[in-house]
Design a protein around this motif. Structure first.
Motif: not given
Length: 735
Positions: A113, A116-117, A120-121, A195, A198-199, A201-202
């Motif tokens: 995870l 992945r964050v 994405q960022l 962050v 995004a954490w 949502e992911n």
């Protein structure tokens, strides 16, 4: 001091407790007061540690980079909301399944995870991101090409970025709820917000992907299982049909059979059942016909004859004619023509009745024979069908086995097909069980450093360090600071403590009966009165570990106090290496103890009077080449015996113990030893070594006197003071 502990027995070893600095024993000070004493004694060390930690904490706090924490809140439900009643491939979680939440918390802190964050960022290629968190960019993964990071090091940078995010993320479940806070801390408030959001949502996205993957895997698995089940079903059906054709087994589908089974019925069984029913009916009809036949054998009395309408009509007509005939016989003879005519009719009716009864009996007999024949024919047919059915049963054993296999395969296939349909529907309509409650907002104030909290922690740390240093110093410090330590560290009974006074000679202080020195030694004299059964020992010596601890002053004071209690006392200067009594008396030491030990017997020539103090004194005499040789003989014991004939008490100012053999020799000749210990002046280990030497010489140690004691430095809690405010003469007690 009126209480005196028992004296140290000869041969006993002074001991120290297990923890230096803490008093043990029945009369020990309370533990809180002991630690308070340590704190007061080392207060400057503790205060210095607190001040240093406070200043260090303040400096560190002011130099720290402000950190901003953004928080997003999500809700994790146990059950997944669904639009249908179909279950997916994942197992539904029970209400009391706490492992579910622990698993979710672990997934929130997973490396996948975090990476992945970071992806994405776009943090993997963000140079400012790695600089913000102080990452060393000398690694090969951070090599730049055309102003950008190289693609070869991207996997390594992704792992590093994920680790950075994991180090700064904090997952905080809310107690007794399904809410979970996702906190991210960084020097940039906006970055922390991005962050944290995004954490969350992911995490929701990965949860949905796991469900889809699980459903997809389940569908593929079920599809493979369906294909295999279909093949097994087809094969079993072919085996069943082939065997039935070979054995000529013809079965018809049973009516009312279930959906998942193929219930069948045999034609032979159906025919046997039908014929058996017909046989039962034919048997019943034969039995009834036989009964009618047997009854018909009785002629006109049979039930068939009685029920026959024609016979009943004929019988009724005959009865009427018989009645008419009987009326004629009343008046006429049988030969009367009308009577003969009636008789002829009656006979004709009898013949008709007989013929009708015979016809009825024959009909019953024919019915009986027909019923019996039909029964026998059906019985023979049933017996043949029974044989055929038993043969069919033998041939149907393997057929039933094949049939059961077909039913099992069909049930398995139908179950898998139904589950396959449900999983497909559930995978398409499932609803996520994780939702965002509060997205993260940009923090308006830094979450750290917190000045007040850091300073409070610094103060607590300083206090802890100071307390630890104080305890360590207390354990390492071997100085005798307080009167209680004489007993605790040395194992000596405490006779008393003498205050430290300066600027006044001991003789002058003893002449002033209001001085602190006089008060202290009066208490010591009182304590000495409890050391033996007859009070103060008649012969005693005063010694110490090393010079200048106050032993000479103690010997002078004890002699003075005893003389003031109307005792005849003589003070002998036993320190022939460094004599001091002649200074107190203002005489020289040309004649004294060494002369007597050398052989001179006239004691009167060796003494002088100290009129102002009220006792007699003997100087050490000329300094001999080796004082120990003089003390080894019997002359010292002889001197003490002759002095006790004239004096009540003999007080000897003994040399110090360490490094000399004089003190043990003197100690072995007197009744008791008074040991002088300098407060804050000597290590307890040296004192214990000296005491061991005295005990080895079989000396009787009466107790210890703490000299040069300063109550303001002790902080012991006893509140030592002397003189009750009368006068504060300063006396030199260093000798």
């Amino acid at each position: 001091m009126n209480h005196v502990s028992p004296t140290l027995r000869p041969g006993a070893s002074p001991t120290t407790p297990a923890m230096p600095g803490v008093i043990t024993g029945g009369d020990a000070m309370p533990i809180i007061r002991q630690y308070l004493r340590i704190a007061l004694r080392w207060r400057y060390v503790i205060l210095g540690a607190i001040a240093a930690c406070f200043i260090l904490g303040l400096i560190i706090t002011l130099l720290m980079t402000p950190q901003y924490t953004a928080t997003s809140t999500i809700e994790i439900s146990r059950e997944t909301g669904q639009l249908t009643n179909f279950q997916g491939a994942e197992r539904e979680t029970g209400v009391a399944d706490q492992e579910f939440y622990q698993t979710q918390y672990g997934l929130l802190e997973s490396r996948v995870l975090a990476e992945r964050v970071a992806t994405q960022l776009r943090l993997v290629d963000d140079k400012a991101f790695f600089e913000r968190f102080g990452v060393n960019q000398d690694d090969a993964a951070f090599r730049e090409a055309n102003g950008r990071y190289g693609a070869a090091g991207r996997p390594a940078r992704q792992r590093i970025a994920g680790k950075i995010l994991l180090n700064n993320i904090n997952i905080a479940p809310t107690r007794l709820s399904r809410l979970v806070e996702i906190n991210f801390t960084s020097p940039d408030a906006g970055f922390s917000t991005r962050v944290a959001n995004a954490w969350a949502e992911n995490f929701i996205q990965t949860n949905l992907e796991r469900k889809v993957q699980a459903t997809s895997y389940g569908r593929n698995l079920l599809q493979r299982e369906l294909a295999q089940a279909k093949e097994r079903l087809d094969e079993s059906q072919r085996q069943l049909v082939t065997y039935a054709e070979q054995q000529r087994i013809i079965n018809l589908p049973a009516q009312g059979s279930g959906e998942n089974t193929t219930a069948e019925r045999s034609i032979v069984a159906d025919e046997l059942a039908a014929l058996n029913t017909a046989l039962s009916q034919a048997t019943a009809e034969r039995i009834a016909a036989e009964a009618r036949f047997r009854e018909a054998g009785r002629g006109g009395q049979s039930s068939e004859a009685l029920r026959n309408q024609a016979i009943n009509t004929l019988r009724q007509r005959r009865a009427e004619l018989a009645a008419d005939y009987q009326r004629l016989m009343v008046q006429f003879e049988p030969d009367y023509p009308p009577a003969r005519a009636l008789q002829s009719q009656i006979d004709q009716l009898d013949r008709s009745i007989a013929r009708e009864e015979s016809r009825v009996s024959g009909s019953v007999q024919a019915e009986y024979r027909q019923a019996a024949g039909q029964e026998n024919a059906l019985r023979e047919r049933v017996e043949r069908l029974k044989s055929n059915y038993l043969d069919l049963r033998r041939r149907s054993i393997q057929y039933n086995i094949f049939q059961q296999e077909v039913d099992t395969n069909r049930a398995l296939y139908d179950g898998l097909l139904q589950r396959f349909k449900e999983v497909g529907v559930a995978g398409g309509v499932g609803v996520n069980n994780i939702s965002i409650v509060d997205p993260a907002d940009i923090p308006q104030a830094p979450s750290s450093p917190r000045l007040l909290i850091n300073l409070a922690i610094a103060l607590l740390a300083g206090f802890a360090i100071g307390a630890g240093l104080a305890l360590a110093l207390e354990q390492m410090d071997e100085a005798i600071a307080d009167p209680g330590e004489v007993e605790r560290r040395l194992g000596l009974p405490l006779l008393g403590s003498v205050p430290k006074v300066e600027g006044v000679e001991p003789r002058e202080a003893l002449l002033d009966r209001k001085s602190d020195l006089v008060d202290a030694y009066l208490a010591i004299q009182t304590s000495l009165g409890f050391t033996t059964e007859h009070g103060v020992p008649r012969s005693l010596a005063v010694t110490s570990t090393r010079p200048a601890e106050g032993k000479s002053t103690t010997a002078l004071a004890i002699a003075t106090m005893l003389s003031r209690s109307h005792k005849k006392v003589i003070l002998v200067d036993g320190d022939m290496r460094s004599p001091s009594v002649h200074h107190l008396g203002g005489v020289d030491h040309d004649r004294g103890l060494s002369n007597f030990l050398a052989g001179q017997d006239n004691i009167g020539e060796l003494t002088f009077e100290m009129t102002d103090l009220g006792f007699t004194a003997m100087t050490a005499g000329p300094i001999p080449p080796n004082a120990a040789e003089l003390l080894t003989g019997h002359r010292l014991q002889l001197l003490i015996s002759r002095l006790l004939e004239s004096y009540d008490h003999v007080v000897i100012d003994s040399p110090p113990v360490m490094g000399l053999a004089d003190a043990p020799l003197i100690a072995s000749r007197v009744e008791g030893i008074v040991y002088a210990v300098e407060s804050h002046g000597i290590r307890s280990s040296l004192v214990k070594t000296a005491l061991q030497r005295l005990l080895a010489a079989n000396a009787h140690i009466l107790g210890g006197v703490l000299t040069k004691f300063e109550a303001r430095k002790a902080h012991y809690g006893y509140g030592y003071d002397y003189g009750y405010g009368y006068g504060r003469e300063k006396v030199d007690t260093s000798r």
